[in-house]
Write an enzyme that holds these catalytic residues in place. Structure first.
Site, PDB file in Angstrom:
ATOM      1  CG  HIS A  96     -92.359 -62.116   4.011  1.00 40.22           C
ATOM      2  ND1 HIS A  96     -90.996 -62.280   3.939  1.00 40.22           N
ATOM      3  CD2 HIS A  96     -92.658 -61.117   3.133  1.00 40.22           C
ATOM      4  CE1 HIS A  96     -90.485 -61.423   3.081  1.00 40.22           C
ATOM      5  NE2 HIS A  96     -91.469 -60.713   2.575  1.00 40.22           N
ATOM      6  NE  ARG A  97     -90.159 -62.584   0.011  1.00 38.00           N
ATOM      7  CZ  ARG A  97     -88.863 -62.320  -0.025  1.00 38.00           C
ATOM      8  NH1 ARG A  97     -87.998 -63.299  -0.258  1.00 38.00           N
ATOM      9  NH2 ARG A  97     -88.412 -61.098   0.161  1.00 38.00           N
ATOM     10  CE  LYS A 120     -89.899 -57.573  -4.969  1.00 38.59           C
ATOM     11  NZ  LYS A 120     -89.975 -57.177  -3.544  1.00 38.59           N
ATOM     12  CG  ASP A 151     -92.999 -61.013  -3.679  1.00 31.44           C
ATOM     13  OD1 ASP A 151     -92.989 -59.837  -3.292  1.00 31.44           O
ATOM     14  OD2 ASP A 151     -92.659 -61.968  -2.950  1.00 31.44           O
ATOM     15  CG  ASP A 188     -89.391 -64.714   6.337  1.00 32.88           C
ATOM     16  OD1 ASP A 188     -90.213 -64.210   5.538  1.00 32.88           O
ATOM     17  OD2 ASP A 188     -88.170 -64.452   6.304  1.00 32.88           O
ATOM     18  CG  HIS A 237     -88.766 -61.514  -3.509  1.00 32.45           C
ATOM     19  ND1 HIS A 237     -87.448 -61.117  -3.647  1.00 32.45           N
ATOM     20  CD2 HIS A 237     -89.354 -60.579  -2.720  1.00 32.45           C
ATOM     21  CE1 HIS A 237     -87.254 -60.001  -2.976  1.00 32.45           C
ATOM     22  NE2 HIS A 237     -88.386 -59.647  -2.393  1.00 32.45           N
ATOM     23  CD  GLU A 265     -93.687 -56.430  -3.178  1.00 33.54           C
ATOM     24  OE1 GLU A 265     -92.784 -55.691  -3.637  1.00 33.54           O
ATOM     25  OE2 GLU A 265     -93.504 -57.207  -2.226  1.00 33.54           O
ATOM     26  CD  GLU A 285     -95.470 -60.390   0.571  1.00 28.62           C
ATOM     27  OE1 GLU A 285     -95.027 -59.402  -0.046  1.00 28.62           O
ATOM     28  OE2 GLU A 285     -94.848 -61.473   0.644  1.00 28.62           O
TER      29      GLU A 285
END
Length: 290
Positions: free
Chosen positions: A40-41, A152, A69, A278, A82, A150, A67
């Site tokens: 995640h990120r 965003k 944003d 994460d 993000h 993503e 992943e």
């Protein structure tokens, strides 16, 4: 310069193979696949989120999916961050003290490039920058990783769907081999419809938990639903799997943000197809434990 280590690349492939290895499910009386684990990120528990070091950390840990944003600057550059504000993850208050509330859309790419996006996380990352999307996808490519992108706040950035697809195309990410390594997701169903209409071959995911009665509608333009782990159940996952998405495969369910072993095992028991975390190493260990 971000890492381009052969060892990291090799580890990423090994990690991907491990995650997709079928495992025996005695309760089902058959064989099932472990969920794919998505960093995640980037590996954001161990490096500043949405930065190149976070991608490299995920690769070193052996994870092939990251992943991120995507948002847009005042002068039209796509950047990876993000929040719609620069405040939380950069030193923008110090560099531009008179420009509150420090929205991404109110700063040029050159201004954002001046900001420190690493010191908030730890002194070892001082001087880390907010990457442009172009820099980010090139880093992902260098590490032979896969991209879970993503869009965003697309309502703030009219046309960001086409612009993002154009950039991905220019970077080679919309050819046939890369399409298997790319998912575009968003909280905006309208944005995903635009992506699907512009480039039907792209895999898309809806961020949220549609009502079971609405799943068939979503399956018309998205390949997966990407839901908070607290909003799904085994019955919900089974209901989603009953529908076929736009590419002729069952509607998948991914879930976020799962950072502990107990929750990882719970959602795996639901039958989810992917886990966004994460702490990808924690989730992998939990899922691989007999």
């Amino acid at each position: 310069m971000h890492a381009r280590l052969v060892a990291a690349t090799t580890t990423a492939f090994v990690g991907a193979a491990t995650l997709l290895t079928p495992t025996c499910d005695a309760r089902a009386g058959g064989v099932r696949e472990q969920p794919v684990v998505i960093a995640h990120r980037g590996a954001s528990a161990y490096a500043p989120e949405n930065t190149l070091p976070a991608i490299d950390k995920a690769a070193r840990l052996g994870f092939s999916w990251v992943e991120n944003d995507v948002q847009r600057t005042k002068d039209g550059e796509l950047v990876v961050i993000h929040d719609d504000s620069l405040k939380r993850t950069t030193n923008v208050e110090q560099v531009f003290p008179g420009r509150a509330p420090w929205k991404v859309k109110d700063f040029t790419a050159a201004e954002i490039a001046r900001l420190d996006a690493g010191s908030w996380f730890g002194s070892a990352y001082a001087g880390t920058r907010v990457p442009t999307l172009k820099q980010y996808v090139r880093c992902v490519e260098d590490n032979h990783e896969n991209l879970f992108l993503e869009l965003k706040n697309p309502e703030l950035y009219p046309g960001i769907e086409r612009q993002t697809l154009d950039l991905l195309s220019n970077e080679g990410w919309l050819d046939q081999p890369h399409l298997g390594r790319l998912i575009v997701h968003s909280f905006s169903a309208d944005s995903l419809r635009i992506v699907h209409d512009l480039k039907p071959a792209v895999t898309t995911g809806f961020l949220g938990t549609p009502k079971m009665g609405d799943l068939q509608k979503y399956a018309g333009f998205t390949d997966l639903v990407d839901s908070s782990h607290s909003t799904i159940s085994k019955n919900y996952v089974a209901a989603a799997h009953a529908f076929v998405g736009p590419h002729g495969k069952r509607l998948r369910v991914f879930t976020w943000t799962v950072d502990d072993a107990a929750t990882a095992r719970t959602v795996a028991g639901y039958g989810v197809d992917g886990v966004i975390t994460d702490k990808p190493d924690v989730v992998r260990a939990a899922l691989n434990k007999p």
